[in-house]
Structures are given as C-alpha cells and as structure tokens.
Design a protein around this motif. Structure first.
Motif, PDB file in Angstrom:
ATOM      1  N   ALA A   2       0.810  -1.203   0.000  1.00  0.00           N
ATOM      2  CA  ALA A   2       0.000   0.000   0.000  1.00  0.00           C
ATOM      3  C   ALA A   2       0.851   1.264   0.000  1.00  0.00           C
ATOM      4  N   ASP A   3       2.075   1.147   0.516  1.00  0.00           N
ATOM      5  CA  ASP A   3       2.901   2.360   0.695  1.00  0.00           C
ATOM      6  C   ASP A   3       3.216   3.054  -0.617  1.00  0.00           C
ATOM      7  N   GLU A   4       3.286   4.341  -0.534  1.00  0.00           N
ATOM      8  CA  GLU A   4       3.872   5.119  -1.626  1.00  0.00           C
ATOM      9  C   GLU A   4       5.367   4.830  -1.654  1.00  0.00           C
ATOM     10  N   TYR A  20      15.141   3.824  -2.514  1.00  0.00           N
ATOM     11  CA  TYR A  20      13.832   3.865  -1.864  1.00  0.00           C
ATOM     12  C   TYR A  20      13.996   3.652  -0.366  1.00  0.00           C
ATOM     13  N   ASP A  21      13.044   4.198   0.400  1.00  0.00           N
ATOM     14  CA  ASP A  21      13.024   3.944   1.841  1.00  0.00           C
ATOM     15  C   ASP A  21      11.673   3.364   2.217  1.00  0.00           C
ATOM     16  N   ASN A  22      11.281   2.293   1.510  1.00  0.00           N
ATOM     17  CA  ASN A  22       9.983   1.702   1.785  1.00  0.00           C
ATOM     18  C   ASN A  22      10.062   0.733   2.954  1.00  0.00           C
ATOM     19  N   SER A  23       8.960   0.481   3.629  1.00  0.00           N
ATOM     20  CA  SER A  23       8.975  -0.541   4.676  1.00  0.00           C
ATOM     21  C   SER A  23       9.091  -1.914   4.028  1.00  0.00           C
ATOM     22  N   LEU A  24       9.623  -2.843   4.797  1.00  0.00           N
ATOM     23  CA  LEU A  24       9.903  -4.170   4.254  1.00  0.00           C
ATOM     24  C   LEU A  24       8.600  -4.902   3.985  1.00  0.00           C
TER      25      LEU A  24
END
Ligand code: HEC
Length: 168
Positions: A2-4, A20-24
């Motif tokens: 769902a994350d941007e 990127y710094d997305n959650s795992l």
C-alpha cells in the motif's frame, strides 16, 4: 504494497542512483522473524536436548566400534610366544617380501644386516614387530603393517627374531 514509494533523495552522492526507503514487505519480515525463532529453537535443541549432535553421534559410533572390535588390536607383544609354527609361517613371507633388501641369509644389502648385533630400532621381538609394522619410510623400509596385516607381520618378525638370535 500500500505504501507510496519514498525516495531517500541522495542520488547525487551515488552516481545518480536513487534509493527507496519503503517498509519491508510482510512476507520478508515473516521469513526474517521465523528464522530468528527457528534459530532459537535449533540452538536449544542442538546444545541442550537433542540426542543426535555430531559429537554424540561420533561418540556413539566409537563406543559401538569399541564393542565390536575393542581389544582385538591390542596384543601384548612381550607375551607372544615365538613358536616353531610362527617362525615357519614367517619364512615364506620373508622370502617373498624381504630378501630383496635384507638378503636370503638376512645379512643385508640395501637394508641392514638383521643377524648381527647391531640394531637401529631394537632387536627384541616387540621392537622388530614395531619396525616392520611402521616401517622407516624415510630410509626405504616400507610400512608393512597395512600391506601384510598384523598376523603376517608377527610371523615374519618371529622369523627375523629367531634368525638373529640363532646367529648371536
Ligand atoms: C625396499 C627395501 C626393503 C625391503 C623390501 C624391506 N626392508 Fe627392512 N629395512 C630396509 C631399510 C633401508 C632399513 C633401515 C631403516 C633405517 O635405517 O632406519 C630396514 C630396516 C629393517 C629392520 C630394522 C633393523 C634394525 O637394525 O633395527 C627390520 C627388522 C626390517 N627392516 C625387517 C624387514 C622385513 C621383515 C621385511 C619384509 C616384510 C623388510 N624389512 C623389507 C629396507 C627394506
């Protein structure tokens, strides 16, 4: 997911590569925690309860071998009786394997004289058995133990012993 996509914004430090710094992802995290839990269980089982660590398997194998063959290899050489039969059995072994270097009358050639008073490695029966079994590879005396086997080594050594003690 769902994350941007969140961008770290330091591409200029990294040859223009964005990070990127997305959650795992959840599946990745699930695997990660599962590994940690598994590691804990494994450590406790391996070091604590389990009966089949490598060390225990090894000790069990050694114990089983000891039971099966234990003692057989341990012959008290000092107590071996040098019978005429033992000597007679040794003669053909000597003729076949040893005369090339020690001569048929045991007076030596490439190898040393076995019927004089000089011994490099000792002239007692147990000494001879040991020299013949282990050999002196550096000096050209073969390691006969694995070639002849214990019994033949004892026979041929009895022959050598009897000859040397006759002569003296
Ligand atoms: C290829 C040559 C060769 C053959 C074959 C050989 N030997 Fe030797 N042997 C030697 C040599 C060389 C030495 C001396 C080793 C040293 O200098 O330490 C020796 C040493 C010995 C010694 C010790 C002598 C001492 O003074 O302590 C004995 C006993 C002996 N051999 C017995 C045998 C018997 C029994 C056989 C046959 C099963 C045999 N050898 C076959 C070369 C041979």
């Amino acid at each position: 997911m769902a994350d941007e996509n969140i961008i770290m914004g330091h591409a200029e430090d990294n040859d223009g590569i964005e990070e990127y710094d997305n959650s795992l992802p959840d599946w990745w995290l699930a695997l990660f925690f599962a590994c940690i839990i598994w590691g804990g269980i494994y450590a406790v089982m391996y070091h604590g309860y389990q009966q089949t660590s490598q060390e225990k398997l090894y000790l069990a194998e050694v114990a089983a071998a000891e039971e099966q063959w234990g003692g057989a290899a341990e012959v008290d050489l000092a107590a071996v009786e040098i019978t005429p039969e033992l000597i007679a059995a040794g003669e053909p072994i000597f003729t076949q394997n040893c005369v090339a270097c020690h001569a048929a009358d045991l007076t030596g050639g490439v190898g040393p004289n076995l019927v004089d008073e000089e011994w490099i490695h000792g002239g007692e029966y147990a000494d001879i058995v040991k020299t013949v079994t282990d050999g002196v590879p550096a000096k050209g005396m073969l390691t006969w133990g694995p070639i002849l086997g214990d019994e033949k080594v004892r026979q041929v050594s009895a022959y050598v012993y009897s000859k040397s003690h006759q002569a003296n």
